[in-house]
Enzyme design. Structure first.
Site, PDB file in Angstrom:
ATOM      1  N   ASP A  87      44.318  36.198  26.905  1.00 60.08           N
ATOM      2  CA  ASP A  87      43.774  36.747  28.140  1.00 60.08           C
ATOM      3  C   ASP A  87      43.848  35.608  29.150  1.00 60.08           C
ATOM      4  O   ASP A  87      43.920  34.432  28.763  1.00 60.08           O
ATOM      5  CB  ASP A  87      42.315  37.162  27.859  1.00 60.08           C
ATOM      6  N   ASP A 142      41.940  35.202  32.731  1.00 60.40           N
ATOM      7  CA  ASP A 142      40.690  34.777  33.376  1.00 60.40           C
ATOM      8  C   ASP A 142      39.564  34.639  32.357  1.00 60.40           C
ATOM      9  O   ASP A 142      39.268  35.578  31.637  1.00 60.40           O
ATOM     10  CB  ASP A 142      40.314  35.782  34.476  1.00 60.40           C
TER      11      ASP A 142
END
Ligand code: GMZ
Ligand code: MG
Ligand code: ZN
Length: 185
Positions: free
Chosen positions: A7, A9
């Site tokens: 992922d 952020d």
């Protein structure tokens, strides 16, 4: 081929409740880029799967997203790390697309592009939806406590088999089974 899906952020860079809208707002989490370099040195390729609903919301456009990723790639390369590719979902929840996590659409695309099985492939995220997307396709879900990770852990309901680590560097230590530091006495 060994592959890890990250992922963005809250895992690679700091997250913000007001979204990451510009390159200036993209700030690497200490140790994350170096952790990616350690994965590369162990022959892992690293890709990103990220929800970017800020585009659908009109908070920033694709040029801004590309500029953010240019900064991310340059920052990674400056520490000898290589992020192979970034897969992103530009849609909002009510677009009902197939690619927005927790749907696994981006992960299927990655599996096809790299011709790999997703079974047991490390999927590292800070939000429940990251882990859910990975779990439904057989990835090994890793929760980091950076970004929204602490809140995600507190809320619970994590997919079976999820393990949590303070940050990406700690997950990489685990994946590479880095020997515990020993000190000469
Ligand atoms: O963590 P990844 O997937 O790399 O990216 C998350 C971002 O796209 C944004 O996702 C939003 O969620 P909604 O899209 O509004 O549900 C919010 O959580 C923001 O704080 C966050 O910056
Ligand atoms: Mg995140
Ligand atoms: Zn989408």
């Amino acid at each position: 081929m060994k592959l890890v899906i990250l992922d963005r952020d809250g895992v690679i860079n700091q997250d913000s409740d007001t979204f990451i809208k510009t390159p200036d707002e993209w700030i690497p989490i200490p140790g994350s880029l170096e952790a990616i370099a350690r994965l590369n040195q162990a022959d892992y390729r690293v890709v990103v799967a990220t929800n970017q609903s800020g585009i659908a919301r009109g908070m920033f456009n694709i040029m801004a997203l590309n500029a953010i990723h240019q900064k991310m790639h340059a920052a990674a390369q400056s520490v000898g790390a290589e992020i192979d590719a970034v897969f992103f979902c530009p849609h909002a929840q009510d677009d009902h697309c197939d690619c927005r996590k927790p749907k696994p659409g981006m992960l299927h695309t990655i599996a096809k592009r790299y011709d790999v099985s997703l079974k047991g492939l490390p999927l590292i995220g800070d939000s429940l939806r990251d882990l859910q997307a990975g779990f439904v396709v057989g990835c090994a879900p890793y929760l980091v406590l950076t970004g929204k990770g602490e809140k995600t852990r507190e809320k619970g309901g994590l997919p079976p088999g999820t393990t949590n680590y303070p940050n990406l560097a700690a997950v990489v230590d685990h994946l590479l089974k880095a020997p515990a530091l020993t000190y000469a006495v």
